[in-house]
Design an enzyme around this catalytic site. Structure first.
Site, PDB file in Angstrom:
ATOM      1  N   LYS A  44      91.058  49.049  77.254  1.00 20.22           N
ATOM      2  CA  LYS A  44      90.553  47.878  77.970  1.00 20.22           C
ATOM      3  C   LYS A  44      89.814  48.290  79.240  1.00 20.22           C
ATOM      4  O   LYS A  44      88.682  47.836  79.496  1.00 20.22           O
ATOM      5  CB  LYS A  44      91.729  46.947  78.319  1.00 20.22           C
ATOM      6  CG  LYS A  44      91.310  45.654  79.036  1.00 20.22           C
ATOM      7  CD  LYS A  44      92.517  44.904  79.613  1.00 20.22           C
ATOM      8  CE  LYS A  44      93.291  44.167  78.570  1.00 20.22           C
ATOM      9  NZ  LYS A  44      92.690  42.858  78.217  1.00 20.22           N
ATOM     10  N   ARG A 114      96.992  43.607  83.703  1.00 17.85           N
ATOM     11  CA  ARG A 114      97.096  43.733  82.249  1.00 17.85           C
ATOM     12  C   ARG A 114      97.281  45.198  81.862  1.00 17.85           C
ATOM     13  O   ARG A 114      96.701  46.074  82.482  1.00 17.85           O
ATOM     14  CB  ARG A 114      95.825  43.229  81.566  1.00 17.85           C
ATOM     15  CG  ARG A 114      95.581  41.733  81.728  1.00 17.85           C
ATOM     16  CD  ARG A 114      94.245  41.390  81.083  1.00 17.85           C
ATOM     17  NE  ARG A 114      93.682  40.185  81.644  1.00 17.85           N
ATOM     18  CZ  ARG A 114      93.732  38.972  81.049  1.00 17.85           C
ATOM     19  NH1 ARG A 114      94.337  38.852  79.884  1.00 17.85           N
ATOM     20  NH2 ARG A 114      93.208  37.928  81.631  1.00 17.85           N
ATOM     21  N   GLY A 123      99.965  42.795  71.967  1.00 17.91           N
ATOM     22  CA  GLY A 123     101.182  42.029  72.189  1.00 17.91           C
ATOM     23  C   GLY A 123     102.409  42.862  72.482  1.00 17.91           C
ATOM     24  O   GLY A 123     103.504  42.327  72.636  1.00 17.91           O
ATOM     25  N   MET A 125     102.819  45.015  75.051  1.00 13.65           N
ATOM     26  CA  MET A 125     103.107  45.218  76.469  1.00 13.65           C
ATOM     27  C   MET A 125     102.820  43.928  77.222  1.00 13.65           C
ATOM     28  O   MET A 125     102.377  42.951  76.660  1.00 13.65           O
ATOM     29  CB  MET A 125     102.300  46.393  77.001  1.00 13.65           C
ATOM     30  CG  MET A 125     102.847  47.707  76.459  1.00 13.65           C
ATOM     31  SD  MET A 125     101.956  49.138  77.043  1.00 13.65           S
ATOM     32  CE  MET A 125     100.365  48.888  76.320  1.00 13.65           C
ATOM     33  N   ARG A 381      86.193  45.345  72.719  1.00 10.22           N
ATOM     34  CA  ARG A 381      86.743  46.539  72.068  1.00 10.22           C
ATOM     35  C   ARG A 381      86.269  46.544  70.628  1.00 10.22           C
ATOM     36  O   ARG A 381      85.873  45.496  70.098  1.00 10.22           O
ATOM     37  CB  ARG A 381      88.269  46.535  72.134  1.00 10.22           C
ATOM     38  CG  ARG A 381      88.878  45.339  71.434  1.00 10.22           C
ATOM     39  CD  ARG A 381      90.384  45.303  71.601  1.00 10.22           C
ATOM     40  NE  ARG A 381      90.874  44.020  71.102  1.00 10.22           N
ATOM     41  CZ  ARG A 381      92.081  43.539  71.333  1.00 10.22           C
ATOM     42  NH1 ARG A 381      92.927  44.217  72.079  1.00 10.22           N
ATOM     43  NH2 ARG A 381      92.454  42.385  70.837  1.00 10.22           N
ATOM     44  N   HIS A 499     112.763  56.222  44.222  1.00  6.08           N
ATOM     45  CA  HIS A 499     112.284  56.358  42.855  1.00  6.08           C
ATOM     46  C   HIS A 499     111.239  55.290  42.532  1.00  6.08           C
ATOM     47  O   HIS A 499     110.150  55.584  42.033  1.00  6.08           O
ATOM     48  CB  HIS A 499     113.468  56.263  41.897  1.00  6.08           C
ATOM     49  CG  HIS A 499     113.082  56.317  40.456  1.00  6.08           C
ATOM     50  ND1 HIS A 499     112.936  55.192  39.686  1.00  6.08           N
ATOM     51  CD2 HIS A 499     112.786  57.365  39.665  1.00  6.08           C
ATOM     52  CE1 HIS A 499     112.569  55.552  38.467  1.00  6.08           C
ATOM     53  NE2 HIS A 499     112.488  56.865  38.427  1.00  6.08           N
ATOM     54  N   ARG A 608     102.921  66.812  34.640  1.00  2.00           N
ATOM     55  CA  ARG A 608     104.350  67.113  34.493  1.00  2.00           C
ATOM     56  C   ARG A 608     104.716  67.082  33.021  1.00  2.00           C
ATOM     57  O   ARG A 608     104.703  66.010  32.411  1.00  2.00           O
ATOM     58  CB  ARG A 608     105.186  66.065  35.231  1.00  2.00           C
ATOM     59  CG  ARG A 608     105.205  66.236  36.746  1.00  2.00           C
ATOM     60  CD  ARG A 608     105.749  64.991  37.411  1.00  2.00           C
ATOM     61  NE  ARG A 608     104.688  64.008  37.448  1.00  2.00           N
ATOM     62  CZ  ARG A 608     104.236  63.416  38.555  1.00  2.00           C
ATOM     63  NH1 ARG A 608     104.774  63.687  39.707  1.00  2.00           N
ATOM     64  NH2 ARG A 608     103.250  62.554  38.494  1.00  2.00           N
ATOM     65  N   ARG A 667     102.286  71.821  34.584  1.00  2.00           N
ATOM     66  CA  ARG A 667     103.504  72.433  35.127  1.00  2.00           C
ATOM     67  C   ARG A 667     104.559  72.545  34.040  1.00  2.00           C
ATOM     68  O   ARG A 667     104.806  71.582  33.311  1.00  2.00           O
ATOM     69  CB  ARG A 667     104.033  71.600  36.284  1.00  2.00           C
ATOM     70  CG  ARG A 667     105.252  72.230  36.938  1.00  2.00           C
ATOM     71  CD  ARG A 667     105.714  71.438  38.135  1.00  2.00           C
ATOM     72  NE  ARG A 667     106.314  70.190  37.740  1.00  2.00           N
ATOM     73  CZ  ARG A 667     106.729  69.271  38.603  1.00  2.00           C
ATOM     74  NH1 ARG A 667     106.588  69.466  39.896  1.00  2.00           N
ATOM     75  NH2 ARG A 667     107.263  68.150  38.177  1.00  2.00           N
ATOM     76  N   GLU A 797     107.027  75.781  46.662  1.00  2.00           N
ATOM     77  CA  GLU A 797     107.853  74.653  47.080  1.00  2.00           C
ATOM     78  C   GLU A 797     109.229  75.114  47.539  1.00  2.00           C
ATOM     79  O   GLU A 797     110.044  74.327  48.003  1.00  2.00           O
ATOM     80  CB  GLU A 797     108.004  73.644  45.930  1.00  2.00           C
ATOM     81  CG  GLU A 797     108.495  74.263  44.639  1.00  2.00           C
ATOM     82  CD  GLU A 797     108.366  73.301  43.452  1.00  2.00           C
ATOM     83  OE1 GLU A 797     108.351  72.087  43.652  1.00  2.00           O
ATOM     84  OE2 GLU A 797     108.292  73.809  42.307  1.00  2.00           O
ATOM     85  N   SER A 816     100.033  75.922  44.266  1.00  2.00           N
ATOM     86  CA  SER A 816     100.006  74.495  44.552  1.00  2.00           C
ATOM     87  C   SER A 816     101.247  74.172  45.360  1.00  2.00           C
ATOM     88  O   SER A 816     102.370  74.435  44.921  1.00  2.00           O
ATOM     89  CB  SER A 816      99.970  73.691  43.252  1.00  2.00           C
ATOM     90  OG  SER A 816      99.887  72.320  43.561  1.00  2.00           O
ATOM     91  N   ASP A 821     109.335  68.984  47.522  1.00  2.00           N
ATOM     92  CA  ASP A 821     110.483  69.880  47.558  1.00  2.00           C
ATOM     93  C   ASP A 821     110.421  70.817  48.757  1.00  2.00           C
ATOM     94  O   ASP A 821     111.442  71.141  49.356  1.00  2.00           O
ATOM     95  CB  ASP A 821     110.573  70.688  46.256  1.00  2.00           C
ATOM     96  CG  ASP A 821     111.187  69.851  45.138  1.00  2.00           C
ATOM     97  OD1 ASP A 821     111.636  68.731  45.429  1.00  2.00           O
ATOM     98  OD2 ASP A 821     111.216  70.313  43.989  1.00  2.00           O
ATOM     99  N   CYS A 883     100.187  69.283  45.609  1.00  2.00           N
ATOM    100  CA  CYS A 883     100.396  68.223  44.627  1.00  2.00           C
ATOM    101  C   CYS A 883     101.600  67.375  44.961  1.00  2.00           C
ATOM    102  O   CYS A 883     102.129  66.676  44.123  1.00  2.00           O
ATOM    103  CB  CYS A 883     100.498  68.801  43.215  1.00  2.00           C
ATOM    104  SG  CYS A 883     101.889  69.911  42.999  1.00  2.00           S
ATOM    105  N   TYR A 903      91.936  72.259  47.154  1.00  2.00           N
ATOM    106  CA  TYR A 903      91.951  70.857  46.742  1.00  2.00           C
ATOM    107  C   TYR A 903      93.271  70.200  47.113  1.00  2.00           C
ATOM    108  O   TYR A 903      94.248  70.881  47.397  1.00  2.00           O
ATOM    109  CB  TYR A 903      91.729  70.726  45.220  1.00  2.00           C
ATOM    110  CG  TYR A 903      92.860  71.293  44.395  1.00  2.00           C
ATOM    111  CD1 TYR A 903      93.982  70.519  44.080  1.00  2.00           C
ATOM    112  CD2 TYR A 903      92.823  72.606  43.939  1.00  2.00           C
ATOM    113  CE1 TYR A 903      95.026  71.049  43.345  1.00  2.00           C
ATOM    114  CE2 TYR A 903      93.865  73.142  43.210  1.00  2.00           C
ATOM    115  CZ  TYR A 903      94.965  72.349  42.914  1.00  2.00           C
ATOM    116  OH  TYR A 903      96.009  72.865  42.202  1.00  2.00           O
TER     117      TYR A 903
END
Lengths: 928, 928
Positions: A44, A114, A123, A125, A381, A499, A608, A667, A797, A816, A821, A883, A903
């Site tokens: 502000k 302010r 909202g 503060m 803003r 899950h 998988r 995998r 992992e 990967s 894990d 992954c 990647y």
């Protein structure tokens, strides 16, 4: 002792020495700050300074910096010694500019205090208005404004606000009898109106307000044990301190936690001359967006009220008026617009709007006040916008020449592109609905359907052509078929990585978890929300993007059909122009692979193999797997593996085909075997019958598989060590699938990935098994190694694999990172069990973010960095990907980019998100 | 492709270029090797060379190096091209020295081919004797020896050995019909003796042996499809190759795994002139130790046989004779000694013994043969010895001036000192017992008692004054009271780090785990071993040092009573002269602390506060803990904590008192709460009654605590975050205990240790709670901070804590590596669940050692190194210790020393072991 030193050091890193400039004046050409100083002045303050510099009509004032806020807390809530003189000096400049004097009985200046943090925290503060009104300044102001009622009304507002914000909240006083002072004063106001038989505040006259002010002050003394200060300077310092303190208030702290805002940022305080939109019919106040924030349309869009203060627009007591004629809607087409009512001031405002957009080159959210026909700008803003609007504006502004294409890419938060992909509830209808229940937004998009309480019931209902919302206490792998069938999923328990959430997100399925306002009774097939009971077949609509549940069948809008979708595609091709890091998808079947490809995935980062044992069509393979698991000899296992073989091949081959031309990383079997065997007595009975093994024997073998900590049990490559034949047949299935496709002229290079390795010798063992299967396949399929390539790699992992990555890379052609894990083991947090303490960790700011959602840079990130570097010392061309769930999280994607990953791989629906995040990371890195 | 390159590179690191010298002659002053060349020549070859150099009568021969062995395997089992010429040259030197010629029909030289690795691998590799006997050399040898029977007997021995070792095993031929060729030839021999009605081999005359040799050769052709080679050179190369191949034989591989010997060491081959102890009554053979290997007594000790070959002594077919008169026993006092029978040769042997001890400055194990009165030395090596003997010899030799005190310390394997501390089965009696059952030696020492199958039964029997062996399928925390009561523990399941093993080792209690030859039926209170059924009350004796179970009540010998114990104390004070790293004990109660102190512990490295809830006297505190766990409000929890407070204080205070003057590290509550609540319906019923909470409610609350992976669940400092009051009361109990003792004039500095931290913010939170309790205690006990110090530290057992150790050390004044959990998380191995795959990992050499027994240097060690270094960058004076199981493992202690750890902490009984290991590490580091 240590602690204090520690805190201080932490702060020091973000703060400056105490001789720093703490106060910045704004309001004319001598304005000291500008828009670049957000860190010091807050959003502000920086924008008020910038508007002043642009020559816009900003009421003069000054900003006390965020550094000062930090210094204040470091000094145990004391202002730095130099501050008083600086504030006085700045106040003198304001007085000079405005031609009024603070505390002056004749011509008093009133100010507001302010908050203003680096990043907007709407909202969260506190604000105090009308500061400077006191028994000594009231007469002068009355004389000057010739409006006694206005002055007394301003005074009673000051008292109410000040008592609430400065005297109660900032002092940490517990509400009396469960009620805050604000509420108590409101009750007095209501009682007075009741006695006077007034219907609205406007009926209160000057005398009434004067009486009320006196009553308020007495009540404050009684409840808070302190006097409302009559000294304008005391008021001012109280206001400044209260704004600082509101930075540590409960609301602000929890907002920061959610938004990931560091405590050390602090808030600035803006002390600004009060201007009044409530001084009669030539006064007004309004808020506006320079373009439509919902659609992105290039139309000046806003609301205003005549003779009102800013809070009246926001509070929604009076119906706001449309800003101009072109944005009138069916609802407000008969109301008077500012364009009609104050054409001249409106044109001035339009000029300001154009100037601001040209200057900021972005859509802005502005606040203005008209005091007796004079327009003042109070705030500007960058405006918040929805995902579709963000894309539309970015493209429009690029087309308009306002921004370049890199900027256009940066303008859209990665998650915002999801809006183009998911069905949503017709927005106008949703806005009118009342919320039945809230939960965590686990799977985005909307869904509507009849509720069913078991996976079986859900599947059956779908077969009957019904739409289904599956409602569960929480889900388990046994529910997967029902979850896939259902249109949406709603659970009472579980967090963002439960899950249900994981499965739903992978499918882009609408899902709300942890809706703890309901009690699910799956035996009686009812759910209870408060006193309301819903039964099987009742209809709900869920908004999985917001985590909100509605009753009834609300209309949904499809995504790709709309014209917007073409805009999405255009934006994504712009994104890909700058993206350097690859984006792949985690997909386990041809349908998901196809979808991922449509969304721009450049291969599969995680297929998988165990997927075939879950969900639809899994009955036969699951049965065979169970049969194999219960075998006691290798020969028996091999004979079952031969039966399983065609099932293994089918999904793999079709998925490879769907990704023809792109790499597919497969995998090997990952979960512990006990995940696949029935644990109920009934399940064991059935299996005993089907396999013709005594029930007691089945029970014994199943029990022998049980583990205390299955996450760290007998799984992944550990199965290759003990059951090499399983790995061999998996490899054969992969190679045969690939070989057949290659013979059909397809471009297939399977990448076989070994899970849960912790030592090169495990990897070597797996590689030997895989290589044997490869050689067998070459002979069997009459192919040469030149015609048929494959790659072998490993998940990283297990922390030890990361630590020894240079060795792992001697065999692995790619890594990967399995960040799910890896995070579990690096923190020692079982993802299934964090429910009991994770919220405490976030609430108490022990962790800034859930590391299962966003990669923990300090710990897990250190291992990722180490493993990537070490791996590439051994094998410079090592491909490195990720992954885990975090592969679709924008902050994590940016981190992956910074580590030079090849990647990221994520669920198909998050592929566009990852593409945007990856492109943005690349653009940001260019600019460095 | 990658794999082969990899293997080659690995080998190259330990091998030299192919132009290396592969063959070393020995036998006179031109001997080429010496004792320092063990790595190249193996132990046997190096010592043969050394003895030759000393002028001792060693039959000439040559050694083919271990490098050649590696080259042989690297070349896919082909000899290096240069080898043939070198062997021929060496053979010529042997011929010249011995005055015989290899393969010569007139005066033939016979040789043996024996393996010889860097480190002795007794019986694990193969040997071929009498090489060079063929149809062409037999007549000449008969003529020369004038002993036709001897020659034909030697020939049939050659054929049997050669067929077995060279033609079958080395070629990898699977035994025919389940029987090896050796067995088949033995059967022919037996049949022949049966037909001839001979009772023993000695009745076979020359003609018999000639017939048998012919039959053997025909059978070999029939079974193995190959001819026994009649060419002496072919025999020689066959023998050399077979010895190399035996390095990769199943027995050798598994021995290496157990002993941690790298495959790359390879074996040497010793080709040596045959000498014969079986050429009549002036010939003999024997083995001896230069001192008594069982007691350490300085007496020449050995056995010999007249007219025999070496294998006859070892085989135990004939009763061996005592070497001299002073070592005759009751059993052999009437037999003739060598001293009596061949006094001249005996004196020659005694001279050699003295010369060798002076030269090697150690006790030696020697083999000799007397061929027609001429003494030959065939082997000498440092002799194996028991623990007590090792200490006695080290001290004696130091007193004799043979070795210095550092060498004396290095002479005793750390684990050997345990022999002084534990009861053992009377050795003579044990040697005559037949073994009932074998398992893993989890808790050393012996125990005898009646078997009981439940903890309750065991406790009750002890109360009746019985001795008890507790027999369980496996143990759980609920068995702890029974385990503590029992004299010994025997389980059918579990590994060296199973619950039973950990608990037993901590107490120095005799324990055998994983005795999978038995089936335990705790319902019917029986155990079955093969067809034998044992019932409650039957008596067993277990040898926990060996992992062997006997039937019946064998007599035990107590340790400290003996005069030996003074020798132990003398040795340990010598050890402490060189030890620089501290040794503490893991002890949870005053008795253990007292014991640890007696064994030389310099403080407690791990006091587990949860101990008070297990075992004897735990009923009341456990009940209160359960009550607290089931509370739903903080206020309720605090009121129960107040009840628990005196119990918390008692053990802590008494333990501190027992360790007065030494630091006591007290760990805050570590296990997840569900470990303490009853999971049986009955247990819940009782609790429901006792707490007056509905049973259903108890079930619900207990269920809510369940976790999928409790190892990574809601435990340790995570409990401090959610239940700060528990931590506060623990801290109060510690501080009050310390303060009271300080007021009594004791020297107490409590070290409070926070478990399972992964972030500095957790530690800060815990520190705030602890500091608050400290300040409260100062006031309450009227002490000043100068009078009362404490330290705060953290376990480093979560990988993230190790990665961020520099931050952790900002607050932690000490680190203690919890290597149990750190190993679990670094490997992703649940210690409770490795049973299903760890043996495969060790068998397949994926891991060299169980990382829960010996610190994994590559992975866990890397984290320890990183954490120690990083921690000390922030806090140079940081104390760093280790309190996992591995703290008492000598190899791990050495690693800890190398990392500059301040101390290791282990179970009280392993304190002396750690002291020795620590001293040895220091001495070895000095010599570097």
């Amino acid at each position: 002792m240590v602690k204090k030193k520690q805190m201080k050091e932490e702060k020091m890193s973000d703060t400056k020495k105490s001789d720093t400039k703490y106060v910045y004046f704004f309001g004319d050409e001598t304005t000291e700050g500008d828009a670049s100083m957000k860190n010091e002045l807050g959003g502000k303050g920086a924008n008020l300074a910038e508007m002043s510099r642009l020559g816009l009509p900003v009421p003069a004032g000054f900003t006390i910096t965020t550094d000062c806020c930090n210094a204040y807390f470091a000094a145990n809530s004391h202002f730095p010694p130099s501050l008083e003189a600086d504030v006085n000096a700045a106040l003198a400049r304001v007085e000079a500019k405005m031609g009024r004097k603070y505390g002056d009985p004749e011509n008093p200046l009133l100010v507001s205090c302010r908050s203003g943090a680096r990043q907007s925290m709407p909202g969260m503060m506190d604000t105090v208005l009308n500061i400077g009104l006191s028994t000594s300044t009231i007469p002068g102001l009355i004389k000057k404004t010739n409006n006694e009622r206005f002055v007394w009304d301003s005074y009673r507002r000051l008292i109410m606000m000040y008592a609430d914000v400065v005297m109660e909240k900032a002092e940490g006083i517990e509400p009396f009898d469960g009620k805050g002072i604000r509420k108590i004063l409101d009750e007095i106001l209501d009682q007075y109106k009741y006695i006077k038989d007034y219907k609205s505040d406007t009926e209160l006259n000057a005398d009434d307000l004067k009486v009320l002010a006196g009553a308020f002050k007495r009540k404050i003394q009684e409840i808070l044990g302190a006097e409302f200060p009559d000294d304008p300077m005391k008021q001012l310092w109280g206001g400044i301190g209260a704004v600082f303190k509101s930075w540590m208030g409960t609301k602000a702290v929890s907002y920061r936690r959610i938004e990931g805002i560091p405590e050390t940022w602090g808030t600035a305080v803006n002390v600004q001359t009060m201007v009044f939109g409530n001084m009669g019919d030539t006064s007004a106040t309004g808020v506006a967006f320079t373009r439509n924030p919902a659609t992105g349309e290039n139309l000046f869009f806003g609301e205003w009220l005549i003779n009102a203060q800013g809070e009246d627009v926001v509070a929604g007591i009076r119906t706001p008026l449309p800003l101009n004629n072109e944005t009138k809607t069916d609802q407000n087409k008969d109301l008077v617009s500012m364009e009609e009512s104050m054409p001249e001031t409106y044109r001035e405002l339009v000029d300001i709007r154009n100037k601001l957009e040209q200057h900021y080159t972005d859509m802005l959210d502005i606040e203005f006040t008209i005091e007796e026909s004079k327009l003042y700008m109070l705030q500007c803003r960058v405006g918040k916008r929805g995902g579709k609007a963000a894309v539309n504006m970015a493209l429009d502004m690029m087309d308009e020449g306002l921004i370049d294409d890199k900027t256009a890419v940066l303008r859209v938060a990665p998650n915002q592109v999801l809006e183009f992909l998911l069905p949503i509830i017709e927005p106008k209808i949703e806005s009118r609905q009342s919320v039945l229940l809230k939960g965590l937004p686990a799977g985005p998009g909307a869904a509507t359907g009849e509720i069913f309480f078991t996976a079986q019931d859900a599947v059956q209902a779908i077969r009957l052509g019904k739409k289904v919302i599956l409602v569960r206490e929480e889900t388990s792998p046994e529910d997967v078929e029902g979850m896939r069938a259902a249109n949406g999923i709603l659970t009472a328990r579980g967090g963002m990585t439960s899950h249900a959430a994981l499965v739903a997100r992978g499918w882009g399925k609408s899902c709300i978890v942890g809706a703890d306002g309901m009690i699910v009774d799956s035996i009686n097939k009812t759910m209870k929300v408060g006193e309301k009971i819903l039964r099987e077949g009742d209809v709900l609509t869920i908004n999985g993007s917001k985590g909100v549940v509605y009753e009834g069948d609300l209309p949904l809008v499809a995504p790709t059909a709309s014209g917007d979708y073409a805009r999405f595609l255009r934006f994504m091709s712009l994104v890909d122009k700058y993206r350097t890091m690859g984006v792949r998808a985690n997909a386990d079947n041809p349908a998901d692979a196809q979808k991922a490809r449509e969304f721009g995935a450049e291969g599969i980062g995680l297929f998988r193999t165990e997927h075939m044992f879950y969900g639809e069509g899994s009955a036969k393979p699951l049965f065979l797997l169970r049969k194999m698991i219960l075998c006691t000899t290798q020969a028996d296992r091999i004979s079952v593996l031969k039966e399983l073989f065609p099932f293994m091949k089918k999904d793999i081959k079709e998925t490879m085909l769907a990704m023809d031309g792109f790499p597919v990383t497969i995998r090997l079997l990952d979960p512990p075997l006990h995940e696949f065997v029935p644990h109920s007595a009934l399940g064991r009975q059935e299996l005993s019958k089907a396999l013709n093994i005594a029930e007691d024997e089945v029970r014994k073998r199943v029990d022998a598989l049980q583990e205390n900590n299955p996450m760290m049990g007998h799984r992944g490559v550990r199965l290759s060590v003990t059951y090499p034949e399983v790995t061999e047949y998996q490899a054969l299935a992969i190679f045969e699938s690939a070989a057949e496709l290659i013979k059909d002229g397809k471009d297939i290079i399977p990448e076989i990935m070994v899970p849960i390795t912790c030592d090169i010798r495990e990897l070597r063992l797996a590689k030997d098994l895989i290589e044997k299967a490869y050689q067998k396949t070459l002979i069997r399929m009459e192919l040469t190694p030149k015609q048929f390539h494959y790659k072998i790699g490993t998940m990283i992992e297990i922390p030890r694999a990361a630590l020894l990555a240079d060795r792992m890379a001697e065999i692995a052609e790619f890594f990967s990172f399995g960040t799910n894990d890896l995070t579990q083991l690096t923190f020692g947090f079982s993802r299934d069990d964090i429910g009991n303490f994770m919220s405490a960790y976030l609430d108490q700011r022990i962790l800034n973010a859930d590391p299962f959602q966003t990669i923990d840079r300090d710990g897990v990130g250190a291992l990722i960095e180490m493993a990537t570097k070490k791996g590439r010392t051994t094998r410079p061309a090592l491909k490195v990907g990720i992954c885990g769930e975090q592969g679709g999280d924008p902050a994590s994607v940016e981190f992956c980019f910074s580590q030079g990953l090849t990647y990221v791989s994520c669920s198909p629906f998050r592929v566009p998100v990852a593409r945007v995040a990856s492109a943005q990371a690349a653009i940001k890195a260019m600019d460095k």
